[in-house]
Design a protein around this motif. Structure first.
Motif, PDB file in Angstrom:
ATOM      1  N   ALA A 119       0.825  -1.203   0.000  1.00  0.00           N
ATOM      2  CA  ALA A 119       0.000   0.000   0.000  1.00  0.00           C
ATOM      3  C   ALA A 119       0.863   1.259   0.000  1.00  0.00           C
ATOM      4  O   ALA A 119       2.018   1.236   0.411  1.00  0.00           O
ATOM      5  CB  ALA A 119      -0.897  -0.009   1.221  1.00  0.00           C
ATOM      6  N   VAL A 120       0.290   2.344  -0.454  1.00  0.00           N
ATOM      7  CA  VAL A 120       1.007   3.608  -0.550  1.00  0.00           C
ATOM      8  C   VAL A 120       1.416   4.113   0.830  1.00  0.00           C
ATOM      9  O   VAL A 120       2.495   4.665   1.008  1.00  0.00           O
ATOM     10  CB  VAL A 120       0.127   4.663  -1.270  1.00  0.00           C
ATOM     11  N   TYR A 121       0.574   3.924   1.829  1.00  0.00           N
ATOM     12  CA  TYR A 121       0.851   4.427   3.173  1.00  0.00           C
ATOM     13  C   TYR A 121       1.939   3.637   3.888  1.00  0.00           C
ATOM     14  O   TYR A 121       2.473   4.094   4.885  1.00  0.00           O
ATOM     15  CB  TYR A 121      -0.425   4.423   4.023  1.00  0.00           C
ATOM     16  N   LEU A 122       2.300   2.463   3.372  1.00  0.00           N
ATOM     17  CA  LEU A 122       3.268   1.604   4.045  1.00  0.00           C
ATOM     18  C   LEU A 122       4.534   1.514   3.201  1.00  0.00           C
ATOM     19  O   LEU A 122       4.653   0.668   2.322  1.00  0.00           O
ATOM     20  CB  LEU A 122       2.665   0.209   4.269  1.00  0.00           C
ATOM     21  N   THR A 123       5.471   2.397   3.480  1.00  0.00           N
ATOM     22  CA  THR A 123       6.723   2.386   2.749  1.00  0.00           C
ATOM     23  C   THR A 123       7.669   1.359   3.357  1.00  0.00           C
ATOM     24  O   THR A 123       7.448   0.878   4.480  1.00  0.00           O
ATOM     25  CB  THR A 123       7.391   3.771   2.802  1.00  0.00           C
TER      26      THR A 123
END
Length: 91
Positions: free
Chosen positions: A2-6
């Motif tokens: 996901a985008v929020y989880l780098t």
């Protein structure tokens, strides 16, 4: 992913709760990662109430985290208590 989880955020979570950023198999680290993801998906669902696919994913994640918490509770009750207090789980 996901985008929020780098990658950096994931390594930070495992370093804080799992002992090292490479220890991705630790129960505590996995529970912390699920908690972070659950919080982000809950925020998303507050805005988009009709996103049922995400709601299902959220419920599945909550179930996985619950099973991991039960395992940790059986394995080491003190680590379990410390972790739920630190993560702010269970009211």
């Amino acid at each position: 992913m996901a985008v929020y989880l780098t990658k950096e955020k994931k390594e930070e979570i495992f370093k804080q709760y799992g002992g090292s950023e490479k220890n991705t198999g630790s129960t505590e680290g996995q529970i912390a990662l699920f908690t972070y993801r659950i919080q982000k998906l809950s925020d998303h669902l507050r805005d988009l109430k009709k996103d049922h696919a995400t709601r299902r994913s959220l419920l599945m994640m909550v179930g996985r985290r619950k099973r991991l918490l039960e395992y940790l509770k059986k394995k080491d009750i003190n680590k379990y208590r410390d972790l739920i207090k630190e993560l702010g789980i269970r009211g």
